[in-house]
Design an enzyme around this catalytic site. Structure first.
Site, short mmCIF file in Angstrom:
data_model
loop_
_atom_site.label_atom_id
_atom_site.label_comp_id
_atom_site.label_asym_id
_atom_site.label_seq_id
_atom_site.Cartn_x
_atom_site.Cartn_y
_atom_site.Cartn_z
N ASP A 50 -1.20 -6.14 -0.52
CA ASP A 50 -1.36 -5.47 0.77
C ASP A 50 -2.82 -5.01 0.90
O ASP A 50 -3.33 -4.32 0.00
CB ASP A 50 -0.45 -4.22 0.76
CG ASP A 50 0.16 -3.94 2.10
OD1 ASP A 50 -0.18 -4.63 3.07
OD2 ASP A 50 1.01 -3.03 2.16
N GLU B 47 -1.82 -5.64 8.57
CA GLU B 47 -1.04 -5.08 9.67
C GLU B 47 -1.73 -5.38 11.00
O GLU B 47 -2.95 -5.42 11.06
CB GLU B 47 -0.90 -3.56 9.50
CG GLU B 47 -0.15 -3.16 8.25
CD GLU B 47 0.04 -1.64 8.13
OE1 GLU B 47 -0.35 -0.89 9.05
OE2 GLU B 47 0.60 -1.22 7.10
N ASP C 289 0.85 -1.20 0.00
CA ASP C 289 0.00 0.00 0.00
C ASP C 289 0.88 1.26 0.00
O ASP C 289 0.39 2.37 -0.11
CB ASP C 289 -1.02 0.00 1.14
CG ASP C 289 -0.39 0.00 2.52
OD1 ASP C 289 0.85 -0.09 2.62
OD2 ASP C 289 -1.14 0.10 3.52
N SER C 290 2.21 1.05 0.07
CA SER C 290 3.16 2.15 -0.12
C SER C 290 2.96 2.77 -1.51
O SER C 290 3.46 3.87 -1.77
CB SER C 290 4.61 1.67 0.04
OG SER C 290 4.84 0.51 -0.74
N LYS D 152 -1.40 -9.34 2.72
CA LYS D 152 -0.70 -8.87 3.93
C LYS D 152 -1.65 -7.98 4.71
O LYS D 152 -2.34 -7.15 4.12
CB LYS D 152 0.57 -8.09 3.57
CG LYS D 152 1.27 -7.50 4.81
CD LYS D 152 2.66 -6.99 4.52
CE LYS D 152 2.72 -5.59 3.99
NZ LYS D 152 2.15 -4.55 4.88
N GLU E 103 8.82 -4.20 10.88
CA GLU E 103 9.23 -2.89 10.36
C GLU E 103 9.74 -2.01 11.48
O GLU E 103 9.07 -1.83 12.51
CB GLU E 103 8.05 -2.22 9.63
CG GLU E 103 8.44 -0.86 9.04
CD GLU E 103 7.49 -0.33 7.97
OE1 GLU E 103 6.55 -1.06 7.56
OE2 GLU E 103 7.69 0.83 7.56
O1 KIV Z 1 3.50 -1.12 1.74
C1 KIV Z 1 4.66 -1.56 1.76
O2 KIV Z 1 5.46 -1.35 0.85
C2 KIV Z 1 5.04 -2.33 2.94
C3 KIV Z 1 6.47 -2.70 3.06
C4 KIV Z 1 7.23 -1.53 3.52
C5 KIV Z 1 6.67 -3.86 3.96
O3 KIV Z 1 4.24 -2.62 3.76
#
Ligand code: KIV
Length: 267
Positions: A85, A117, A46-47, A115, A184
């Site tokens: 994510d 959190e 989600d980055s 993924k 992280e």
């Molecule tokens: O969103 C992302 O890129 C991440 C990584 C930094 C692990 O969660």
């Protein structure tokens, strides 16, 4: 599924078998190159809210955007495990909501896993996803979707009680069935302690050298993102500068009438 395809089961079996590298990707062409480089796990992070869409945090990115990018990545990959994510508020509301949205990543985008959190409080969601056939990569430590409650992008687990809580979170997520855990922004000693405690691989980003795997945001590794960056980033290329130079050279050649030349024209 080809015999060389990375699966969540194969990533889980990497525990104690040597270190492995993971990267993010958000588009078809980059995903193809990352895959061809032999990276076993590609995260559609989600980055992308920040790297691709220009937001200040990961919070605004939507399910629609994540599905769109995850599908593009999945089309470019044949070997790596593609992990999507789950964006902010796509799984926090209820286990049913998490199941429905995670299912969309698998069915509509062609991702292999998701993924999410969160620590032990997320264990029931992890368990439900796995029971319904969706492998889960957990993520603890600095969890950017909680940036407002964490109060900023800071190293986590510096105090001993916080560190203990994170070790217990990792254990709870392993017990719930996560195939690996992203750690992280933790002190290296805590990254090591969690790695030694759990029986699934830890994948560190700013969590020191003792994690089983490492992950970086591909834009950071390539030097495309801005000059100010967290300490844990290593730039392996300066593509930002190279891209700017190529754009300028093209502009100059067009303006001076050097491009297109005869070799670029049809006879
Ligand atoms: O969103 C992302 O890129 C991440 C990584 C930094 C692990 O969660």
């Amino acid at each position: 599924m080809s015999a060389t395809k990375w699966t969540a089961v194969r990533i889980r079996a990497m525990k104690g078998q040597g270190k492995f590298a993971c990267l993010t990707a958000y588009d078809f062409s980059t995903a193809r190159l990352v895959d061809e480089a032999g990276i076993p796990l590609i995260l559609v992070g989600d980055s992308l809210a920040m790297t691709m869409l220009g937001y200040d945090t990961t919070l605004p990115v939507t399910m629609a955007a994540m599905l769109h990018h995850a599908a593009a990545v999945a089309r470019g990959v044949s070997g790596a495990l593609v992990v999507a994510d789950m964006p902010f508020m796509s799984y926090q509301v209820s286990v049913a909501q998490a199941l429905e949205n995670a299912g969309r990543f698998i069915k509509e985008a062609g991702a292999d896993a998701v993924k999410i959190e969160g620590g032990r409080f997320r264990a029931p969601t992890v368990k439900a996803l796995i029971e319904n056939g969706i492998p889960v990569l957990a993520h603890i430590g600095l969890t950017p979707q909680s940036i407002h409650t964490l109060g900023g992008y800071k190293v986590q687990g510096k105090k001993s009680e916080e560190a203990q809580r994170l070790v217990e979170d990792a254990q709870a997520l392993e017990d719930a069935g996560a195939f690996a855990i992203v750690l992280e922004c933790l002190p290296p000693a805590l990254g090591e302690a969690i790695t030694k405690t759990v029986g699934i691989p830890t994948i560190g980003i700013g969590a020191g050298p003792h994690c089983d795997g490492q992950i970086l945001v591909t834009h950071d590794l390539l030097g495309i993102t801005g000059e100010v960056s967290p300490k844990f980033i290593k730039r392996y290329a300066a593509l930002g500068a190279s891209m700017k130079q190529a754009f300028s050279e093209y502009k100059r050649e067009v303006e001076q009438g050097h491009f297109p030349g005869p070799e670029h024209c049809y006879t």
